[in-house]
Design a protein around this motif. Sequence first.
Motif, PDB file in Angstrom:
ATOM      1  N   PHE A   1      46.652  39.183  42.694  1.00  0.00           N
ATOM      2  CA  PHE A   1      46.399  39.450  44.107  1.00  0.00           C
ATOM      3  C   PHE A   1      46.106  40.941  44.317  1.00  0.00           C
ATOM      4  O   PHE A   1      45.080  41.321  44.877  1.00  0.00           O
ATOM      5  CB  PHE A   1      47.591  38.999  44.970  1.00  0.00           C
TER       6      PHE A   1
ATOM      7  N   ASP B   1      52.997  49.486  40.149  1.00  0.00           N
ATOM      8  CA  ASP B   1      53.743  48.309  39.698  1.00  0.00           C
ATOM      9  C   ASP B   1      55.071  48.748  39.102  1.00  0.00           C
ATOM     10  O   ASP B   1      55.144  49.744  38.383  1.00  0.00           O
ATOM     11  CB  ASP B   1      52.952  47.469  38.689  1.00  0.00           C
TER      12      ASP B   1
ATOM     13  N   ASN C   1      52.435  38.277  36.449  1.00  0.00           N
ATOM     14  CA  ASN C   1      52.909  37.205  35.572  1.00  0.00           C
ATOM     15  C   ASN C   1      51.829  36.654  34.655  1.00  0.00           C
ATOM     16  O   ASN C   1      52.123  35.875  33.759  1.00  0.00           O
ATOM     17  CB  ASN C   1      53.490  36.065  36.418  1.00  0.00           C
TER      18      ASN C   1
ATOM     19  N   ALA D   1      53.076  29.919  30.119  1.00  0.00           N
ATOM     20  CA  ALA D   1      51.681  29.594  29.834  1.00  0.00           C
ATOM     21  C   ALA D   1      50.828  29.677  31.092  1.00  0.00           C
ATOM     22  O   ALA D   1      51.203  29.152  32.142  1.00  0.00           O
ATOM     23  CB  ALA D   1      51.588  28.191  29.249  1.00  0.00           C
ATOM     24  N   HIS D   2      49.673  30.326  31.002  1.00  0.00           N
ATOM     25  CA  HIS D   2      48.750  30.471  32.127  1.00  0.00           C
ATOM     26  C   HIS D   2      47.399  29.851  31.774  1.00  0.00           C
ATOM     27  O   HIS D   2      46.692  30.328  30.884  1.00  0.00           O
ATOM     28  CB  HIS D   2      48.594  31.948  32.493  1.00  0.00           C
ATOM     29  N   LEU D   3      47.059  28.793  32.491  1.00  0.00           N
ATOM     30  CA  LEU D   3      45.796  28.073  32.284  1.00  0.00           C
ATOM     31  C   LEU D   3      44.932  28.286  33.505  1.00  0.00           C
ATOM     32  O   LEU D   3      45.381  27.983  34.615  1.00  0.00           O
ATOM     33  CB  LEU D   3      46.045  26.565  32.115  1.00  0.00           C
TER      34      LEU D   3
ATOM     35  N   ASP E   1      58.313  51.768  41.446  1.00  0.00           N
ATOM     36  CA  ASP E   1      58.659  50.823  42.506  1.00  0.00           C
ATOM     37  C   ASP E   1      58.175  51.375  43.844  1.00  0.00           C
ATOM     38  O   ASP E   1      58.587  52.466  44.256  1.00  0.00           O
ATOM     39  CB  ASP E   1      60.183  50.624  42.522  1.00  0.00           C
ATOM     40  N   PHE E   2      57.328  50.603  44.510  1.00  0.00           N
ATOM     41  CA  PHE E   2      56.808  51.052  45.798  1.00  0.00           C
ATOM     42  C   PHE E   2      57.937  51.361  46.777  1.00  0.00           C
ATOM     43  O   PHE E   2      57.854  52.312  47.566  1.00  0.00           O
ATOM     44  CB  PHE E   2      55.879  49.980  46.395  1.00  0.00           C
TER      45      PHE E   2
ATOM     46  N   ARG F   1      51.943  35.842  45.749  1.00  0.00           N
ATOM     47  CA  ARG F   1      52.980  34.832  45.518  1.00  0.00           C
ATOM     48  C   ARG F   1      54.319  35.276  46.100  1.00  0.00           C
ATOM     49  O   ARG F   1      54.992  34.530  46.808  1.00  0.00           O
ATOM     50  CB  ARG F   1      53.081  34.718  44.002  1.00  0.00           C
TER      51      ARG F   1
ATOM     52  N   LEU G   1      51.496  30.179  44.107  1.00  0.00           N
ATOM     53  CA  LEU G   1      50.031  30.258  44.082  1.00  0.00           C
ATOM     54  C   LEU G   1      49.568  30.191  42.643  1.00  0.00           C
ATOM     55  O   LEU G   1      50.065  30.950  41.802  1.00  0.00           O
ATOM     56  CB  LEU G   1      49.559  31.607  44.654  1.00  0.00           C
TER      57      LEU G   1
ATOM     58  N   MET H   1      46.600  31.057  39.885  1.00  0.00           N
ATOM     59  CA  MET H   1      45.813  32.298  39.816  1.00  0.00           C
ATOM     60  C   MET H   1      44.576  32.239  40.708  1.00  0.00           C
ATOM     61  O   MET H   1      44.249  33.205  41.400  1.00  0.00           O
ATOM     62  CB  MET H   1      45.392  32.567  38.364  1.00  0.00           C
TER      63      MET H   1
END
Length: 384
Positions: free
Chosen positions: A13, A33, A41, A59-61, A217-218, A349, A356, A358
């Motif tokens: 995002f 970040d 992630n 796992a990211h598909l 850290d913001f 997310r 959400l 990707m």
Amino acid sequence: MNVDLVVAGAGFFGLTVAERCASELGLRVLVLDRRGHIGGNAYSETDPETGVEVHRYGAHLFHTSNERVWEYANRFTAFTGYRHHVYSTFKGRVYPLPINLGTICAYFGRAFTPDEARALIAAQAAEVADPSNLEEKAISLIGRPLYEAFIRGYTAKQWRTDPRDLPAEIITRLPVRYTFDNRYFDDVHEGLPVDGYTAWLERMADHPRIEVRLGTDFLDLRGDTAGNVPVVYTGPLDRYFDYAEGDLGWRTLDFETEVLPTGDFQGTPVMNYADEDVPYTRIHEFRHFHPERRERHHPGKTVIMREYPRAAARGDEPYYPVNTAADRARLLAYRELARREDGVLFGGRLGTYRYLDMHMAIAAALSMVDNRLRPHFAEGARLN
Ligand code: FDA
């Protein structure tokens, strides 16, 4: 660096917002970040022992039917022809998922036509007419035998709760396919980034008007930006407001990674474990996501990752929103606080408390640029 926009969070995002604002609106963007790497992630890295790309946060598909997102993603990476398939082990046997005609034939031990299978499942599902908990709801959708094999143990492990003590609303549908098609996603486009997720995400951030600051850290810096520079915040919504309305509930996962002395541990990328007495829910074997990289993988070693779900406490990585009625009430209260937070947009997310995929995170970020950021920077419209 003098900046026009601060983006908190370098996941899909945040990076989509940053890339569009830098390239299209000509803005100078500072991306922060908390972690020591970009990508949120979706981050992945090569395991040095096996040469295999490991997705560090599960796992990211990648899959989408959104043409705009597909076209956008292809500006930064090419995709392999990978198609996702999942299998489940139950009582020492292996079945294809999602539940389909192949699963039904294998489980009941004979050949069924689609009509025969439909009639069988309808008769078994008729056992429960008015479900009052998750177990009864699942039986009313797919019948008791398939529920007991593929849903009960897995769900109990996912929620660490007996499905009879979980609300029926957690599931609205349990799709059963009356064909032998066991392709997991039915989107128009699917594939994995040819040279990995991190290369894709780094190309998004590679712009002279984007500065990425990691390990930052913001919330530690917000006093410096408050009111001066517009902010897009993609961290946890409750944490931004110091948990003023209470904690939003999340589930997390513990990952156990192991290198094994074999060239192939399970013959497939993802194996679910449906038995309740097996403590993990899934094992990922990452080499199978990229068969085209065979030459680069160690022939005699493989890396696997076991997945253990549990409730998240503060400080754990928040993965999946729990979304109880109490969470939804808190979310409404936080949304009201967010609406009144001058100069800050909440996205992604964690910032919207929504699971959400990707492609959804990218689509939502493109919409935020179109509907909020461009009107603000190009036409002077109020940010929120
Ligand atoms: P994301 O969580 O990626 O990034 C947010 C970033 O903000 C993080 O890097 C965090 O460190 C940072 N941050 C938070 N607070 C901050 C602060 N105060 N200051 C600075 N930085 C801060 N999707 C899909 O399409 N296919 C799939 O197979 C999967 N698989 C999958 C598995 C698991 C286990 C999970 C949890 C998720 C998936 N996903 C997925 C979803 C995918 O990970 C998701 O779409 C993206 O993470 C969304 O990107 P965001 O940028 O919204 O969040």
